[in-house]
Design an enzyme around this catalytic site. Structure first.
Site, mmCIF file in Angstrom:
data_model
loop_
_atom_site.group_PDB
_atom_site.id
_atom_site.type_symbol
_atom_site.label_atom_id
_atom_site.label_comp_id
_atom_site.label_asym_id
_atom_site.label_seq_id
_atom_site.Cartn_x
_atom_site.Cartn_y
_atom_site.Cartn_z
ATOM 1 N N PHE A 1 -32.366 10.058 0.746
ATOM 2 C CA PHE A 1 -32.989 10.744 -0.887
ATOM 3 C C PHE A 1 -34.447 9.647 -1.289
ATOM 4 O O PHE A 1 -33.965 8.891 -2.012
ATOM 5 C CB PHE A 1 -31.710 10.605 -1.773
ATOM 6 C CG PHE A 1 -30.288 11.006 -1.128
ATOM 7 C CD1 PHE A 1 -30.573 12.290 -0.373
ATOM 8 C CD2 PHE A 1 -29.073 10.820 -1.188
ATOM 9 C CE1 PHE A 1 -29.456 13.351 0.102
ATOM 10 C CE2 PHE A 1 -28.002 11.092 -0.483
ATOM 11 C CZ PHE A 1 -28.213 12.640 0.638
ATOM 12 N N ILE B 1 2.565 0.814 -6.404
ATOM 13 C CA ILE B 1 2.108 0.141 -7.363
ATOM 14 C C ILE B 1 1.881 0.213 -9.219
ATOM 15 O O ILE B 1 2.141 -0.405 -10.367
ATOM 16 C CB ILE B 1 1.146 -1.183 -7.409
ATOM 17 C CG1 ILE B 1 -0.291 -0.259 -7.221
ATOM 18 C CG2 ILE B 1 1.192 -2.280 -6.455
ATOM 19 C CD1 ILE B 1 -1.415 -0.972 -8.654
ATOM 20 N N SER C 1 -16.635 -4.321 -10.075
ATOM 21 C CA SER C 1 -17.830 -3.109 -9.493
ATOM 22 C C SER C 1 -19.148 -4.065 -10.211
ATOM 23 O O SER C 1 -19.597 -4.200 -11.339
ATOM 24 C CB SER C 1 -17.505 -2.067 -9.714
ATOM 25 O OG SER C 1 -19.046 -1.401 -9.157
ATOM 26 N N ASP D 1 0.865 -0.604 0.372
ATOM 27 C CA ASP D 1 -0.058 0.109 -0.305
ATOM 28 C C ASP D 1 0.976 1.304 0.278
ATOM 29 O O ASP D 1 2.264 1.061 0.234
ATOM 30 C CB ASP D 1 -1.010 -0.094 1.491
ATOM 31 C CG ASP D 1 -2.246 0.401 0.945
ATOM 32 O OD1 ASP D 1 -3.525 0.055 0.933
ATOM 33 O OD2 ASP D 1 -2.414 1.848 0.422
ATOM 34 N N GLY E 1 -30.713 10.795 -11.320
ATOM 35 C CA GLY E 1 -30.520 9.982 -12.086
ATOM 36 C C GLY E 1 -30.598 8.674 -11.396
ATOM 37 O O GLY E 1 -29.666 7.390 -12.284
ATOM 38 N N TYR F 1 -15.900 5.113 -13.269
ATOM 39 C CA TYR F 1 -15.648 4.568 -12.949
ATOM 40 C C TYR F 1 -16.001 2.884 -13.407
ATOM 41 O O TYR F 1 -14.719 1.946 -13.662
ATOM 42 C CB TYR F 1 -16.296 4.221 -11.970
ATOM 43 C CG TYR F 1 -16.028 3.021 -10.379
ATOM 44 C CD1 TYR F 1 -14.822 3.840 -9.561
ATOM 45 C CD2 TYR F 1 -16.468 2.855 -9.976
ATOM 46 C CE1 TYR F 1 -14.628 2.592 -8.629
ATOM 47 C CE2 TYR F 1 -16.427 1.898 -9.544
ATOM 48 C CZ TYR F 1 -15.366 1.885 -8.824
ATOM 49 O OH TYR F 1 -15.574 0.408 -7.486
ATOM 50 N N VAL G 1 -23.908 4.315 1.974
ATOM 51 C CA VAL G 1 -25.236 5.320 2.587
ATOM 52 C C VAL G 1 -24.962 4.376 4.278
ATOM 53 O O VAL G 1 -25.839 4.512 5.230
ATOM 54 C CB VAL G 1 -26.663 4.567 2.071
ATOM 55 C CG1 VAL G 1 -26.245 3.387 1.927
ATOM 56 C CG2 VAL G 1 -27.831 5.371 3.176
HETATM 57 C C1 UD1 Z 1 -22.932 3.964 -5.380
HETATM 58 C C2 UD1 Z 1 -21.851 4.996 -5.833
HETATM 59 C C3 UD1 Z 1 -22.319 6.694 -6.192
HETATM 60 C C4 UD1 Z 1 -22.246 5.361 -7.825
HETATM 61 C C5 UD1 Z 1 -23.628 4.854 -8.141
HETATM 62 C C6 UD1 Z 1 -24.054 4.420 -9.545
HETATM 63 C C7 UD1 Z 1 -20.716 4.983 -3.309
HETATM 64 C C8 UD1 Z 1 -20.909 5.298 -2.263
HETATM 65 N N1 UD1 Z 1 -21.493 5.200 -3.993
HETATM 66 O O1 UD1 Z 1 -24.311 4.290 -5.716
HETATM 67 O O2 UD1 Z 1 -21.352 7.222 -6.116
HETATM 68 O O3 UD1 Z 1 -22.948 6.968 -8.529
HETATM 69 O O4 UD1 Z 1 -23.201 3.441 -6.988
HETATM 70 O O5 UD1 Z 1 -22.931 3.496 -9.626
HETATM 71 O O6 UD1 Z 1 -20.177 3.902 -3.728
HETATM 72 N N2 UD1 Z 1 -28.963 7.344 0.373
HETATM 73 C C9 UD1 Z 1 -30.100 7.603 1.518
HETATM 74 N N3 UD1 Z 1 -29.378 8.591 2.397
HETATM 75 C C10 UD1 Z 1 -27.765 9.161 2.038
HETATM 76 C C11 UD1 Z 1 -26.866 8.181 1.431
HETATM 77 C C12 UD1 Z 1 -26.846 7.311 0.575
HETATM 78 O O7 UD1 Z 1 -30.633 7.901 1.446
HETATM 79 O O8 UD1 Z 1 -27.586 9.924 3.210
HETATM 80 C C13 UD1 Z 1 -29.884 6.524 -0.311
HETATM 81 C C14 UD1 Z 1 -28.858 6.730 -1.805
HETATM 82 O O9 UD1 Z 1 -30.059 7.382 -2.347
HETATM 83 C C15 UD1 Z 1 -29.049 5.262 -2.203
HETATM 84 C C16 UD1 Z 1 -28.827 4.562 -1.214
HETATM 85 O O10 UD1 Z 1 -28.962 5.256 -0.476
HETATM 86 O O11 UD1 Z 1 -30.604 4.745 -2.615
HETATM 87 C C17 UD1 Z 1 -27.816 3.445 -1.327
HETATM 88 O O12 UD1 Z 1 -26.107 5.212 -1.619
HETATM 89 P P1 UD1 Z 1 -25.149 4.679 -2.175
HETATM 90 O O13 UD1 Z 1 -24.300 3.838 -0.235
HETATM 91 O O14 UD1 Z 1 -24.651 6.122 -2.218
HETATM 92 O O15 UD1 Z 1 -24.679 3.701 -3.615
HETATM 93 P P2 UD1 Z 1 -25.492 3.901 -4.713
HETATM 94 O O16 UD1 Z 1 -26.792 4.261 -4.936
HETATM 95 O O17 UD1 Z 1 -25.271 2.352 -4.568
#
Ligand code: UD1
Length: 328
Positions: free
Chosen positions: A210, A60, A125, A34, A278, A149, A193
């Site tokens: 959200f 790396i 991923s 690392d 989106g 990504y 989240v």
């Molecule tokens: C992940 C990525 C995001 C990317 C998406 C699409 C991470 C942490 N997030 O999002 O950057 O655009 O894949 O490839 O890598 N939520 C809440 N409140 C919060 C935080 C999140 O309600 O405070 C909701 C989000 O709207 C979502 C869910 O929780 O519906 C999961 O969020 P998150 O952990 O960011 O994962 P992804 O949405 O899968």
């Protein structure tokens, strides 16, 4: 005893450090690499006393450096976890995404070839599937990444597959779904989240939802992910494989909140905001290939996984120093 030796890139990171713990507990020798760009020395401090553990501070993306480490240690397998982990940052910094999520994979593949490493296990991923709405997502589902990504992860899978086909390198690309657990950084705006909620519940603050909270994801504990990686490094019969690493169970944001509320009954209720623009509503993977190819199935329940997160989410335990002198 002929112990298998595994070189882990990104070993001090969130997933890397749990993987090192699991590998050591299974009796593997580990060369942990690392450069502490985002990894933390404190994540692997507990490994130092293990006679099977060696740490190398190295970047790396320096081709010669990685190659000389491979020639020095002659690992059987490289588990390649180093990368740019933030989807948002990858979008903001395309050059860094290219360097860390594409070029680095090529460097790993070439270092493996030059030093006779038998197998590379790669951290891919679910982002490779983009907005594919035909659920559950199978490895054969169409890959249509919608972010730099996700594109980089897909390109990396293909780079490794090329080395498998042309040079006989054994390759396992593991497509992680929504990974959560201890040592995930809750402070960055890019945090998942689970880590955000764990921190806010611990501090007695309202969580933000959200949308209506009915959206679902396939959340998998980092302990399960570490097990899947250890399996991928050790099972026989790998040629060039792609496996989802997921539970197969969709979990809503509201369900997560209910689990936290069981632990924090007097926490303030959630605050509902407008949905992220989106954003996909539902995502879930099919775990069958990992079961068949890696002999892996997720074992950590949502409840157990959240409990493990809560234990380390007290405000006083989450701020680690970035650098610890024992690795200087
Ligand atoms: C992940 C990525 C995001 C990317 C998406 C699409 C991470 C942490 N997030 O999002 O950057 O655009 O894949 O490839 O890598 N939520 C809440 N409140 C919060 C935080 C999140 O309600 O405070 C909701 C989000 O709207 C979502 C869910 O929780 O519906 C999961 O969020 P998150 O952990 O960011 O994962 P992804 O949405 O899968």
């Amino acid at each position: 005893m002929n112990r298998q030796r595994i070189l882990v890139t990104g070993a001090a990171g969130f997933i890397g450090s749990h993987t090192v713990d699991t590998l050591l507990s299974r009796g593997f020798e580990v060369v942990a690499v690392d450069n502490f760009r985002t990894g933390r020395a404190t994540n692997i401090r507990q490994c130092v006393k293990d006679s099977g553990f060696v740490f190398e501070f190295a970047d790396i993306t320096q081709e010669k450096v990685l190659r000389s480490l491979c020639l020095k240690y002659r690992p059987d397998t490289i588990i390649h976890l180093a990368g740019l982990v933030s989807v948002v940052q990858a979008q903001d910094e395309p050059n860094l995404n290219y360097l860390l999520n594409i070029q680095a994979t090529h460097i790993v593949a070439e270092a493996a070839r030059a030093s006779g490493v038998r197998r590379v296990v790669f951290a891919s991923s679910a982002a490779v599937y983009g907005n594919n709405v035909n659920l559950p997502l199978h490895e054969t589902s169409k890959t249509e990444p919608i972010s730099l990504y996700g594109t980089a992860k897909r390109v990396s899978e293909q780079i490794l597959d090329g080395h498998a086909t042309t040079f006989g390198l054994e390759v396992a690309s593991l497509r992680f779904f929504n990974v959560f657990g201890p040592r995930q950084d809750p402070q960055s705006p890019y945090s998942g989240v689970m880590s955000i909620f764990a921190r806010r519940f611990a501090e007695g603050e309202a969580v933000k939802v959200f949308g209506d909270g009915a959206q679902t994801r396939d959340f998998i504990s980092v302990f399960d992910v570490a097990t899947a990686l250890a399996q991928a490094a050790s099972v026989t019969g790998i040629t060039s494989e792609v496996c989802n690493v997921c539970t197969g169970r969709p979990v809503s944001v509201l369900e997560i909140i209910r689990e936290f509320q069981e632990i924090y009954p007097s926490a303030p209720g959630p605050e509902f905001l407008s949905a992220r623009e989106g954003e996909i509503l539902h995502s879930v993977g099919d775990p069958a290939a990992a079961s068949e190819i890696l002999n892996f199935a997720s074992e950590v329940s949502l409840q157990k996984g959240i409990h493990s997160l809560v234990e380390v989410s007290r405000p006083e335990t989450v701020t680690h120093p970035r650098f610890a002198p024992e690795f200087a």
